[in-house]
Design an enzyme around this catalytic site. Structure first.
Site, mmCIF file in Angstrom:
data_model
loop_
_atom_site.group_PDB
_atom_site.id
_atom_site.type_symbol
_atom_site.label_atom_id
_atom_site.label_comp_id
_atom_site.label_asym_id
_atom_site.label_seq_id
_atom_site.Cartn_x
_atom_site.Cartn_y
_atom_site.Cartn_z
ATOM 1 N N LYS A 141 0.852 -1.188 0.000
ATOM 2 C CA LYS A 141 0.000 0.000 0.000
ATOM 3 C C LYS A 141 0.891 1.243 0.000
ATOM 4 C CE LYS A 141 -3.694 -2.642 0.807
ATOM 5 N NZ LYS A 141 -4.809 -2.812 -0.129
ATOM 6 N N HIS A 260 -6.592 -13.424 -7.651
ATOM 7 C CA HIS A 260 -7.408 -12.428 -6.949
ATOM 8 C C HIS A 260 -8.817 -12.477 -7.527
ATOM 9 C CE1 HIS A 260 -8.845 -8.707 -5.207
ATOM 10 N NE2 HIS A 260 -7.778 -8.685 -4.442
#
Length: 443
Positions: A141, A260
């Site tokens: 992140k 994902h």
């Protein structure tokens, strides 16, 4: 036959028998009128049949309709064709207010036409030389905006601190601020540097998802040339055809494949319309993937415990019995198709570690993005905190302690000899995600 369980909500005045028959017909040989070419084939051989209807407890005007589809309706080894047939057109049917595909039973003869996961759980453990505990990961992140060099630096710090994997976020592909080739190179450098320092095998999920299959394969080939152990794909936005092609390449070239599920909640979150994630999970096991995100039960994303454990078993186990208490409508035999490791990711931190270890067991990946990078001392101490918490939980479990009861005590004891863990516990002691689940079991 392939068996399907549909949750059917007919329009007012439409009897459930008519609705169930319409679903079976529209998703197999039926059309809206009689056509003369019907006489040129054996419709009895090819048509879908609604063989059982049961009302949903506590839900007026909702029914579970069971439909059987002859196996000859489906192309071998094609998840794309299976879904095109079963859910392709019928969801727009005017006679239905809503329709949801709750589960599929894939017969052994059809399962055997798929390669499935490129490697499977045991081969992955052997490749990584890691046994007896869940694997630890971290999503880098901020997910967008970092340069490739700073991104690689964050990967290195997390891997050096004790994580097994770092990860591209699902929407990191090849944007102007960070082109894919630069990211791949800096992440490979982070992997090799951290491996040399720790003596452990490390990996980073390099997202090969792209706008075309050709570009996707180019990225996968480059990753293989760098010698990294694992790549990644967004299987729903990328599509099942692309995913199966990539899985075949990974199997042939020794790459692990992390999957994902970006976009899944668009399809599976509403209880009365769409496709349940247990179906998407089965489809992924057939199409191919070594990891897939499966919810956390305790984090920020949707996931009721019994439902989640139901499809976690469908991902990992070889033979799964019918169990309506966990949402499993059919017994499923995977006939030794390799298993998929479930990934718990989304809003989890060190206080969740005992629950995650108890819920998911050893064959799982526990992924802490903000729960690593949000550590007040930096990325590497955040990774240390997670690794210490995990090792403490695994040791306590192996000693016979009950993680569900003693979890917080175990973490507090570990804090006494790990200042990194103590700092993490102080930061996240108040954070909770307590909302009612949208998708619940029928009572």
């Amino acid at each position: 036959d392939i068996l399907a369980a549909f949750r059917v909500s007919p329009q007012p005045g439409v009897p459930p028998e008519e609705a169930g028959a319409a679903v079976a017909a529209e998703s197999s040989t039926g059309t809206w009128t009689t056509v003369w070419t019907d006489g040129l084939t054996s419709l009895d051989r090819y048509k879908g049949r609604c063989y059982q209807i049961e009302p949903v407890p506590g839900e007026p005007d909702q029914y579970i309709c069971y439909v059987a589809y002859p196996l000859d309706l489906f192309e071998e080894g094609s998840v794309t064709n299976m879904f095109t047939s079963i859910v392709g057109n019928v969801f727009g049917f005017k006679a239905l207010r809503a329709l949801r595909l709750e589960d599929l039973r894939i017969p052994v003869a059809y399962v055997k036409t798929f390669q499935g996961p490129p490697h499977g759980i045991q081969v992955e453990r052997d490749k990584l030389n890691k046994y007896g505990r869940p694997l630890l990961g971290c999503t880098i992140k901020p997910k967008l905006g970092l340069s490739a060099k700073n991104y690689g630096r964050a990967c290195y710090e997390c891997l050096r601190g004790g994580l097994d994997f770092t990860k591209d976020d699902e929407n990191v592909n090849s944007q102007p601020f960070m082109r894919w080739r630069d990211r791949f190179l800096f992440c490979a450098e982070a992997i090799y540097k951290s491996q040399a320092e720790t003596g452990e095998i490390k990996g980073h999920y390099l997202n090969a998802t792209a706008g075309t299959c050709e570009e996707m394969m180019k990225r996968a080939i480059f990753a293989r040339e760098l010698g990294v152990p694992i790549i990644m794909h967004d299987y729903l936005t990328g599509g099942f055809t692309a995913n199966t092609s990539l899985a075949h390449y990974c199997r042939d070239n020794g790459l692990l494949l992390h999957i994902h599920r970006a976009m899944h909640a668009v399809i599976d979150r509403q209880k009365n319309h769409g496709i349940h994630f247990r179906v998407l999970a089965k489809a992924l096991r057939m199409s191919g993937g070594d990891h897939i995100h499966s919810g956390t039960v305790v984090g920020k994303l949707e996931g009721e415990r019994d439902i989640t454990l139901g499809f976690v078993d469908l991902l990992r186990d070889d033979y799964i019995e019918k169990d309506r208490s966990r949402g499993i409508y059919f017994t499923q035999d995977w006939v030794s198709l390799p298993g998929v490791i479930p990934v718990a990711s989304g809003g989890i931190h060190v206080w969740h570690m005992p629950a995650l270890t108890e819920i998911f067991g050893d064959d799982s990946v526990l992924q802490f993005g903000g729960g690593t990078l949000g550590h007040p001392w930096g990325n590497a101490p955040g990774a240390v905190a997670n690794r210490v918490a995990l090792e403490a939980c695994v040791q306590a479990r192996n000693e016979g302690r009950d993680l569900a009861v003693e979890g917080n005590t175990i973490i507090r004891e570990a804090c006494k000899w790990s200042p990194e863990l103590a700092a993490a516990c102080e930061v996240w002691k108040e954070i909770k995600f307590e909302f009612a689940a949208m998708d619940t079991l029928d009572k």
